[in-house]
Structure formats: structure tokens, C-alpha cells
Scaffold this motif. Sequence first.
Motif, mmCIF file in Angstrom:
data_model
loop_
_atom_site.group_PDB
_atom_site.id
_atom_site.type_symbol
_atom_site.label_atom_id
_atom_site.label_comp_id
_atom_site.label_asym_id
_atom_site.label_seq_id
_atom_site.Cartn_x
_atom_site.Cartn_y
_atom_site.Cartn_z
ATOM 1 N N GLU A 35 0.736 -1.243 0.117
ATOM 2 C CA GLU A 35 -0.076 0.149 -0.178
ATOM 3 C C GLU A 35 0.820 1.171 0.091
ATOM 4 O O GLU A 35 1.885 1.391 0.740
ATOM 5 N N ILE A 36 0.625 2.211 -0.953
ATOM 6 C CA ILE A 36 1.190 3.531 -1.083
ATOM 7 C C ILE A 36 0.480 4.442 -0.034
ATOM 8 O O ILE A 36 -0.503 4.941 -0.621
ATOM 9 N N VAL A 37 0.855 4.811 1.015
ATOM 10 C CA VAL A 37 -0.112 5.565 1.894
ATOM 11 C C VAL A 37 0.675 6.882 1.873
ATOM 12 O O VAL A 37 1.606 7.471 1.735
ATOM 13 N N TRP A 38 -0.429 7.965 1.628
ATOM 14 C CA TRP A 38 -0.334 9.518 1.537
ATOM 15 C C TRP A 38 -0.475 10.072 2.871
ATOM 16 O O TRP A 38 -1.375 9.512 3.597
ATOM 17 N N PRO A 39 -0.028 11.346 3.046
ATOM 18 C CA PRO A 39 -0.225 11.952 4.308
ATOM 19 C C PRO A 39 -1.197 13.058 4.238
ATOM 20 O O PRO A 39 -1.701 13.311 3.203
ATOM 21 N N ASP A 40 -1.823 13.361 5.144
ATOM 22 C CA ASP A 40 -2.660 14.766 5.057
ATOM 23 C C ASP A 40 -1.921 16.056 4.711
ATOM 24 O O ASP A 40 -0.559 15.894 4.487
ATOM 25 N N ALA A 41 -2.810 17.054 4.839
ATOM 26 C CA ALA A 41 -2.164 18.506 4.171
ATOM 27 C C ALA A 41 -0.944 18.695 4.985
ATOM 28 O O ALA A 41 -0.045 19.607 4.731
ATOM 29 N N ALA A 42 -0.776 18.325 6.168
ATOM 30 C CA ALA A 42 0.214 18.896 7.055
ATOM 31 C C ALA A 42 1.451 17.774 7.033
ATOM 32 O O ALA A 42 2.264 18.041 7.938
ATOM 33 N N GLY A 43 1.316 16.905 6.484
ATOM 34 C CA GLY A 43 2.403 15.777 6.312
ATOM 35 C C GLY A 43 2.457 14.696 7.158
ATOM 36 O O GLY A 43 3.216 13.825 7.461
ATOM 37 N N ARG A 44 1.349 14.633 7.955
ATOM 38 C CA ARG A 44 1.097 13.662 8.944
ATOM 39 C C ARG A 44 0.496 12.253 8.186
ATOM 40 O O ARG A 44 -0.675 12.401 7.534
ATOM 41 N N PHE A 45 0.934 11.093 8.464
ATOM 42 C CA PHE A 45 0.405 9.803 8.064
ATOM 43 C C PHE A 45 -0.621 9.301 9.108
ATOM 44 O O PHE A 45 -0.647 9.777 10.162
ATOM 45 N N PRO A 46 -1.272 8.392 8.618
ATOM 46 C CA PRO A 46 -2.477 7.676 9.451
ATOM 47 C C PRO A 46 -2.026 7.162 10.738
ATOM 48 O O PRO A 46 -2.823 7.499 11.773
ATOM 49 N N TRP A 47 -0.813 7.130 10.994
ATOM 50 C CA TRP A 47 -0.408 6.364 12.260
ATOM 51 C C TRP A 47 0.429 7.483 12.927
ATOM 52 O O TRP A 47 0.713 7.410 14.516
ATOM 53 N N ASN A 48 0.527 8.785 12.835
ATOM 54 C CA ASN A 48 0.952 10.081 13.454
ATOM 55 C C ASN A 48 -0.291 10.585 14.310
ATOM 56 O O ASN A 48 -1.426 10.702 13.837
#
Length: 179
Positions: A136-149
Motif C-alpha cells: 500500500e502506498i500511504v499518503w499524508p494529510d495536508a500537514a504531512g502527517r500519516f494515518p499512524w501519526n
Amino acid sequence: MSDQPVCHCLLCVEREVELDQADLRTLRSVRDRGWAIVMIPEDEDGPGWAFTVGLWHTLRSPEVVMLGLRVDVMGNCLGTLADRIAAGHHLVEGRERDDVIRNYPVVAKAVDTSWYRSLFGTALHFYQGPPLPFMEIVWPDAAGRFPWNDGCAPRLRELQPALWIPKDEHAPGPWTKLP
């Protein structure tokens, strides 16, 4: 003797298999380019996703999947990533890379096989079933945080399931409702 697993795909092994137009397009793309990109659009049941078919056959690279963005965007991202893999920039699980989405890193995570039947029917048909790796290629939110952050946008977790977690252990949502 090679350490690489033998490929049992529709291009490598002759067999009598009924193929529809989508199968034929996938076969042509894999034969001509080395991979195909399958795009499943968003609908009333949930977000869309896109994945590759053929990277394993052509490059012995895991197939890749992206979820939760517009399918045309994911298709472009996966095409870019496939080109980079073909150029020798292989996937490394857990490592950020900045060559997929402009101005944002992504991270590759190994997909648990419990998700395969729900998400990758075209790939399973092409390869005539597992084994084949997916990431899976996981992308971050607009602030650069990933789902696990901590502090990541809650919607990000809804749009992108954690496919590295077995399906029956995943938090309920539109992805776990897929057959």
C-alpha cells in the motif's frame, strides 16, 4: 536455480481461461508496457482505489495500491511509481519516498493477504491466485502527517485503510464491508 518465485500469470503459463475485454486490456498493457493500472472509482459505498497488475510479472516488484484519492490522481501516481521502479528505484517497506506525489512523501506498507480478495480481483485473476506481494502506498494529510501519526486528520484514516492490519482486526469502516 533462481531464488525468484515462478510466475504463474496468464502471460507465462498457457491455460484455457475465459477473458473479457477488461482482462484483454490488462494483458495487452502488461505485455506492451510491463504493467497495467486498474482504477475502481468512488461510489455510494465508499472511496475509490487503484492498483497495478504486472509489476510482479515484469520486474519482480510487489504490486502497489493507493486508496482514497480521485482515481485519476491515484492512476497518475501509480504510473509515476511504476516508472521509478522500472528505473531501479525499488520499494522499501516503511521508507518514505518523495517521487510519487509532488511536495508530499509517501510510505510503502506490505498488504496483509486477508485484503486480497476484496480489493485485487483483477490481479488475482491475472496471476491465477496468490502468492504475489502487494504494498500500500500511504499518503499524508495536508500537514504531512500519516494515518499512524498523532494529530493526523481523522478523514485520512477513513479514506485509507491500514491494509497491513488483517481485515478482521481492522477498525470497522467502508473498507471492511467489502466482500
